[in-house]
Design an enzyme around this catalytic site. Structure first.
Site, short mmCIF file in Angstrom:
data_model
loop_
_atom_site.label_atom_id
_atom_site.label_comp_id
_atom_site.label_asym_id
_atom_site.label_seq_id
_atom_site.Cartn_x
_atom_site.Cartn_y
_atom_site.Cartn_z
N MET A 230 33.52 46.60 38.09
CA MET A 230 34.07 46.60 36.81
C MET A 230 33.52 45.33 35.95
O MET A 230 34.24 45.07 35.01
CB MET A 230 35.45 46.66 36.78
CG MET A 230 36.06 48.11 37.36
SD MET A 230 37.61 48.62 36.60
CE MET A 230 38.62 47.11 36.93
N HIS B 162 32.17 37.57 39.68
CA HIS B 162 32.53 36.19 40.22
C HIS B 162 31.78 36.43 41.67
O HIS B 162 31.07 36.90 42.08
CB HIS B 162 33.82 35.84 40.29
CG HIS B 162 34.85 37.11 40.65
ND1 HIS B 162 34.73 37.38 41.88
CD2 HIS B 162 35.84 37.88 40.06
CE1 HIS B 162 35.74 38.36 42.34
NE2 HIS B 162 36.25 38.64 41.03
N HIS C 121 32.32 39.25 43.91
CA HIS C 121 31.19 40.48 43.63
C HIS C 121 29.80 39.85 44.27
O HIS C 121 29.07 40.67 44.97
CB HIS C 121 31.22 40.83 42.07
CG HIS C 121 32.00 41.10 41.47
ND1 HIS C 121 32.96 40.26 40.69
CD2 HIS C 121 32.99 42.11 41.70
CE1 HIS C 121 33.95 40.80 40.07
NE2 HIS C 121 33.79 42.14 40.76
N GLN D 60 41.42 54.61 35.86
CA GLN D 60 42.08 53.93 37.02
C GLN D 60 43.11 53.01 36.37
O GLN D 60 44.00 52.03 37.03
CB GLN D 60 41.32 53.26 37.96
CG GLN D 60 40.59 51.86 37.42
CD GLN D 60 39.55 51.47 38.44
OE1 GLN D 60 38.54 52.21 38.76
NE2 GLN D 60 39.83 50.41 38.95
P1 AMP Z 1 36.09 44.86 40.70
O1 AMP Z 1 35.34 44.54 39.66
O2 AMP Z 1 37.64 44.05 40.44
O3 AMP Z 1 36.39 46.46 40.38
O4 AMP Z 1 35.58 44.94 42.11
C1 AMP Z 1 34.29 45.39 42.34
C2 AMP Z 1 34.40 45.14 44.02
O5 AMP Z 1 34.33 43.68 44.21
C3 AMP Z 1 35.43 45.78 44.66
O6 AMP Z 1 34.99 46.40 46.00
C4 AMP Z 1 36.56 44.53 45.16
O7 AMP Z 1 37.07 44.90 46.34
C5 AMP Z 1 35.37 43.56 45.07
N1 AMP Z 1 35.72 41.93 45.12
C6 AMP Z 1 36.64 41.85 44.06
N2 AMP Z 1 37.10 40.50 44.33
C7 AMP Z 1 36.63 40.13 45.63
C8 AMP Z 1 36.88 39.00 46.32
N3 AMP Z 1 37.60 37.89 45.90
N4 AMP Z 1 36.25 39.10 47.61
C9 AMP Z 1 35.35 40.25 47.98
N5 AMP Z 1 35.20 41.13 47.29
C10 AMP Z 1 36.00 41.24 45.89
#
Ligand code: AMP
Length: 277
Positions: free
Chosen positions: A27, A31, A34, A58
């Site tokens: 999304m 950081h 990702h 979501q």
């Molecule tokens: P998001 O942008 O929050 O939807 O996250 C995108 C992907 O990055 C998802 O598969 C998350 O589980 C993964 N993700 C987010 N934060 C972390 C983290 N600290 N360590 C590992 N994977 C992460």
């Protein structure tokens, strides 16, 4: 790096990508967490596609969809620096055609834990992931262990629908003090940020008990609860010891399990988890 914004551009680019093609759905507000997913994808796949899409379905009413951090320019720079081949940055209408009403519902694994507190959240996640997998047709797709229930939901949907993709699950990336990196950590006040590693400490307490031979679900849940109770800025929403496949709460651990917890701070809800093999 190619930046594509709609289905037609993606369809035009897709046949030219050498396989295996890997997909990292995000999304945005990228950081180091990702980045770990992208690096793993880069190491294992000939082509790396990163999607950046703040998925409206979501988010529940009253959640942070409107204010979710968005910085496309910085995200595209980060993707470029990480060696991404295609950044897929669709508008909402490119994912959900006007009037779309079809959803993907994974059943009970989507309604417990986070799903109980955020009704419809995992229906939105399962629906968008199904659409992205169908659009990109990757051989591999990468998700973070940090969102442990999301991993269970996606494993379930891939299995139940027979989606031909291999999943890569990447360990949680943390700050030096143990706090799992998350785009939502920025909602914490300085005092709350200082208190936030309590979430990790609670997990570590349960893991230490488990390593010491404790298998009783209630005692492991109590180990997490006691640590969070000692932090006045934090309040525990749930501490769970669940079956790794069904997410049913366990009286005793005697197979693969997921330890997880959700902790509320004033303006942020933090989740963390640890799988037990
Ligand atoms: P998001 O942008 O929050 O939807 O996250 C995108 C992907 O990055 C998802 O598969 C998350 O589980 C993964 N993700 C987010 N934060 C972390 C983290 N600290 N360590 C590992 N994977 C992460």
């Amino acid at each position: 790096m190619l930046v594509v914004r709609d289905r037609a551009a993606l369809d035009a680019a897709r046949p030219r990508l050498p396989g295996p093609v890997g997909l990292v759905p995000t999304m945005g507000a990228l950081h180091a967490g990702h980045r770990a997913l992208i690096d793993r994808c880069r190491a294992e796949c000939a082509s790396v596609v990163v999607s950046i899409f703040v998925n409206p379905t979501q988010f529940g009413p009253g959640e942070d969809y409107a204010t979710y951090p968005r910085d496309e320019a910085a995200d595209l720079r980060a993707c470029e620096a990480a060696g991404v081949d295609v950044a897929f940055v669709p508008a909402v209408e490119a994912i959900y055609p006007r009037g779309a009403s079809t959803t993907v519902d994974v059943g009970r694994v989507g309604t417990v834990l986070e799903g109980a507190r955020r009704p419809g959240h995992f229906r939105g996640v399962a629906t968008v992931v199904t659409i992205l997998l169908d659009l990109v047709r990757p051989g591999r797709a990468y998700f973070g262990q940090k969102d442990g229930q999301q991993v269970v939901v996606i494993r379930r949907l891939v299995r139940d629908l027979g989606v031909p993709v291999e999943l890569g699950i990447v360990p949680t990336v943390r700050d030096a003090d143990g706090l799992a990196l998350s785009s939502r950590n920025r909602y914490l006040s300085p005092a709350e940020r200082a208190a936030a590693p309590v979430v990790r400490r609670a997990l570590l307490a349960a893991m230490a008990a488990h390593a010491g031979g404790e298998r009783d679900g209630d005692r492991l849940r109590a180990a997490m609860r006691d640590v969070v109770a000692a932090e006045p800025l934090a309040s525990l929403d749930y501490a769970s010891v669940a079956d790794a496949g069904t997410l049913e709460e366990l009286a005793r651990i005697d197979g693969p399990a997921l330890l997880s917890l959700a902790v509320d701070f004033r303006d942020a809800r933090l989740i963390d988890c640890e799988p037990i093999a």
